[in-house]
Scaffold this motif. Structure first.
Motif, PDB file in Angstrom:
ATOM      1  N   ALA A 270      27.450   0.928-107.895  1.00  0.00           N
ATOM      2  CA  ALA A 270      27.383   2.383-107.808  1.00  0.00           C
ATOM      3  C   ALA A 270      26.102   2.879-108.485  1.00  0.00           C
ATOM      4  O   ALA A 270      25.744   2.414-109.570  1.00  0.00           O
ATOM      5  N   ARG A 271      25.417   3.805-107.846  1.00  0.00           N
ATOM      6  CA  ARG A 271      24.110   4.280-108.319  1.00  0.00           C
ATOM      7  C   ARG A 271      24.165   4.779-109.765  1.00  0.00           C
ATOM      8  O   ARG A 271      23.250   4.544-110.556  1.00  0.00           O
ATOM      9  N   SER A 272      25.265   5.441-110.127  1.00  0.00           N
ATOM     10  CA  SER A 272      25.345   6.047-111.458  1.00  0.00           C
ATOM     11  C   SER A 272      25.494   5.038-112.589  1.00  0.00           C
ATOM     12  O   SER A 272      25.308   5.385-113.762  1.00  0.00           O
ATOM     13  N   VAL A 273      25.836   3.774-112.288  1.00  0.00           N
ATOM     14  CA  VAL A 273      25.915   2.754-113.346  1.00  0.00           C
ATOM     15  C   VAL A 273      24.869   1.653-113.148  1.00  0.00           C
ATOM     16  O   VAL A 273      24.767   0.737-113.964  1.00  0.00           O
ATOM     17  N   ALA A 274      24.082   1.751-112.074  1.00  0.00           N
ATOM     18  CA  ALA A 274      23.118   0.680-111.752  1.00  0.00           C
ATOM     19  C   ALA A 274      22.081   0.490-112.851  1.00  0.00           C
ATOM     20  O   ALA A 274      21.709  -0.641-113.182  1.00  0.00           O
ATOM     21  N   GLY A 275      21.614   1.588-113.453  1.00  0.00           N
ATOM     22  CA  GLY A 275      20.577   1.485-114.478  1.00  0.00           C
ATOM     23  C   GLY A 275      21.029   0.710-115.695  1.00  0.00           C
ATOM     24  O   GLY A 275      20.225   0.022-116.346  1.00  0.00           O
ATOM     25  N   GLU A 276      22.318   0.805-116.024  1.00  0.00           N
ATOM     26  CA  GLU A 276      22.848   0.071-117.172  1.00  0.00           C
ATOM     27  C   GLU A 276      23.283  -1.340-116.780  1.00  0.00           C
ATOM     28  O   GLU A 276      23.031  -2.308-117.510  1.00  0.00           O
ATOM     29  N   ILE A 329      21.913  -7.962-103.308  1.00  0.00           N
ATOM     30  CA  ILE A 329      22.298  -6.885-104.229  1.00  0.00           C
ATOM     31  C   ILE A 329      21.880  -5.545-103.631  1.00  0.00           C
ATOM     32  O   ILE A 329      20.733  -5.386-103.209  1.00  0.00           O
ATOM     33  N   LYS A 330      22.822  -4.606-103.624  1.00  0.00           N
ATOM     34  CA  LYS A 330      22.547  -3.292-103.041  1.00  0.00           C
ATOM     35  C   LYS A 330      23.132  -2.200-103.932  1.00  0.00           C
ATOM     36  O   LYS A 330      24.257  -2.316-104.418  1.00  0.00           O
ATOM     37  N   VAL A 331      22.347  -1.140-104.138  1.00  0.00           N
ATOM     38  CA  VAL A 331      22.827   0.047-104.844  1.00  0.00           C
ATOM     39  C   VAL A 331      23.416   1.006-103.807  1.00  0.00           C
ATOM     40  O   VAL A 331      22.786   1.287-102.780  1.00  0.00           O
ATOM     41  N   VAL A 332      24.651   1.463-104.068  1.00  0.00           N
ATOM     42  CA  VAL A 332      25.329   2.369-103.132  1.00  0.00           C
ATOM     43  C   VAL A 332      25.665   3.674-103.837  1.00  0.00           C
ATOM     44  O   VAL A 332      25.721   3.737-105.067  1.00  0.00           O
ATOM     45  N   ALA A 333      25.915   4.721-103.043  1.00  0.00           N
ATOM     46  CA  ALA A 333      26.203   6.032-103.618  1.00  0.00           C
ATOM     47  C   ALA A 333      27.514   6.023-104.393  1.00  0.00           C
ATOM     48  O   ALA A 333      27.657   6.696-105.408  1.00  0.00           O
ATOM     49  N   GLY A 334      28.481   5.261-103.907  1.00  0.00           N
ATOM     50  CA  GLY A 334      29.781   5.230-104.558  1.00  0.00           C
ATOM     51  C   GLY A 334      30.787   4.465-103.722  1.00  0.00           C
ATOM     52  O   GLY A 334      30.429   3.639-102.870  1.00  0.00           O
ATOM     53  N   LEU A 335      32.071   4.750-103.948  1.00  0.00           N
ATOM     54  CA  LEU A 335      33.164   4.004-103.332  1.00  0.00           C
ATOM     55  C   LEU A 335      33.112   4.028-101.812  1.00  0.00           C
ATOM     56  O   LEU A 335      33.277   2.994-101.157  1.00  0.00           O
ATOM     57  N   ASP A 336      32.884   5.207-101.210  1.00  0.00           N
ATOM     58  CA  ASP A 336      32.896   5.308 -99.751  1.00  0.00           C
ATOM     59  C   ASP A 336      31.848   4.399 -99.121  1.00  0.00           C
ATOM     60  O   ASP A 336      32.137   3.678 -98.155  1.00  0.00           O
ATOM     61  N   GLU A 337      30.638   4.419 -99.654  1.00  0.00           N
ATOM     62  CA  GLU A 337      29.579   3.587 -99.083  1.00  0.00           C
ATOM     63  C   GLU A 337      29.874   2.103 -99.312  1.00  0.00           C
ATOM     64  O   GLU A 337      29.588   1.266 -98.439  1.00  0.00           O
TER      65      GLU A 337
END
Length: 426
Positions: A270-276, A329-337
């Protein structure tokens, strides 16, 4: 053997299996459990002898230049032998389901209608590399009251013959027909073509191996096939989640062993936790020599890591079963994606979500169209032994009869039974 001799040989195996299956279906649970316990004891008593035969296969495989993952699958280590021995014991103590009557209900006519669980009859198992499959298949066949014909890969012929001898010895010790488990003794590929085209003897075929083998069996078989083609499994790291847990699971799911079909090939974040999260798992993968094939966002977060092998992912990478130290490895917007990506690219084998959100977990379980779906656990658990099935005959990604790890129930069928007291239909 020439083609005529192979045909005659497989017909003989089929006839013997059919005759043995009737005796196995009749055998009581205690007798079948006795055979399983005898097999467990024989395995433990013959570790050194089994490794001697296994060494012949390993030597040939190395000389032939077989890839490292395949050689790894060939090994009969003491740990592998102990695991299958424990599987036999576990099966022996499990409740017997053969003859079980379910859903018996009274009808207005007076008859009682229900279903009885019965053995399939005879199944053929065609597998590559892993000789421990010989024991897994044999033990499940014994427990479920079936007969089976096993055809392992030529690369494991000495190991498989040694294991099959122990199986037949255990059957004989329990007073059961040795022909209830037969190993095809020839490495001639014509035997496979014959085995999958004998509906008069064989009720079901289970291929377990590479995609090419399974595609061929599915195309040419004249009997029903239980199969899975690929193990393109995923872990999705959700927001919110326990980052430490996510790192631990993503590491185990990929690096605990690269060759199994339940090792992950794709990591979604999920994009919002990818940085960590990504720098932490990236450092783990870099230290273990795992190549990371990333979309643009993941690549930007991972490229600066010391020693990291980070590459741009191509479209094919999302579909790929690497069976190697490579991961997409892929960054996604969230659960739906994440769900959309998995349902589109995965092989519908095993996929997991790491999350603290109960609603997200429930949606993932309902909406991901895979044979095994997990919450906060490594996909490496997608295994008959780990699921408490005693052993597994394989993993099915089909949607009928058996799905996921195929254990005892997957080797049985249900037939309708009617209990009456002289009722006649008006």
């Amino acid at each position: 053997m020439n083609a005529l001799n192979v045909a005659e040989y497989t017909q003989t195996l089929g006839l013997q299996a059919k005759q043995a299956s009737a005796l196995m279906a009749r055998a009581d649970a205690a007798t079948r459990s006795k055979a399983l316990r005898a097999l467990s004891a024989l395995l433990r008593a013959n570790v050194q002898a089994l490794q001697t035969d296994n060494a012949k296969d390993l030597e040939r495989a190395t000389a032939a230049g077989l890839p490292a993952p395949m050689i790894d699958r060939l090994k009969l280590t003491p740990k592998v032998i102990e695991t299958v021995a424990q599987g036999c014991e576990q099966l022996a103590t499990m409740p017997d389901i053969i003859g079980e009557l379910t859903a018996l209900r009274q009808q207005p006519s007076g008859i009682r209608v229900g279903q009885m669980r019965v053995p399939i009859g005879v199944f053929g198992m065609i597998f590559e590399s892993r000789p421990n499959v010989t024991i897994e298949a044999a033990s499940l066949s014994i427990k479920s009251g079936n007969a089976c014909i096993l055809r392992g890969g030529s690369e494991a012929i000495d190991s498989n013959k040694a294991l099959a001898r122990l199986v037949q010895q255990a059957l004989a010790e329990a007073g059961l027909p040795a022909e209830a488990v037969q190993l095809v003794q020839t490495t001639d590929r014509e035997a496979v073509g014959q085995l999958i085209a004998m509906p008069q003897y064989v009720d079901m075929i289970i291929p377990r191996g590479g995609k090419g083998l399974i595609e061929r069996i599915s195309r040419d078989a004249k009997v029903p096939v239980i199969k899975h083609l690929d193990g393109n499994c995923h872990v999705y790291v959700d927001d919110p989640c326990d980052i430490g847990m996510a790192v631990q699971i993503a590491d185990n799911a990929k690096t605990q062993k690269y060759s199994p079909c339940n090792a992950i090939e794709g990591l979604l974040v999920a994009r919002s936790v990818a940085g960590e999260f990504l720098p932490k798992i990236g450092a783990v993968y870099a230290a273990k020599g795992v190549e990371m094939r990333c979309d643009g966002e993941a690549r930007a977060l991972l490229s600066a890591l010391a020693g990291a092998n980070v590459q741009a992912a191509a479209e094919q990478d999302w579909y790929e079963e690497y069976l190697a130290p490579i991961i997409s490895i892929k960054v996604v917007a969230g659960l739906d994606e994440a769900i959309t990506h998995i349902n589109h690219y995965s092989s519908h084998h095993t996929d997991a979500i790491i999350t603290r959100d109960h609603i997200h977990a429930q949606r993932f379980l309902r909406e991901v169209d895979s044979a095994s779906v997990m919450v906060n656990a490594s996909p490496r658990f997608a295994d008959g032994f780990e699921f408490g099935l005693g052993a597994e005959i394989g993993i099915s990604t089909d949607k009928f009869h058996a799905r996921g790890p195929v254990g005892i129930e997957g080797l049985t069928s249900l037939k309708w039974v009617v209990l009456g007291n002289g009722e006649t239909r008006a």
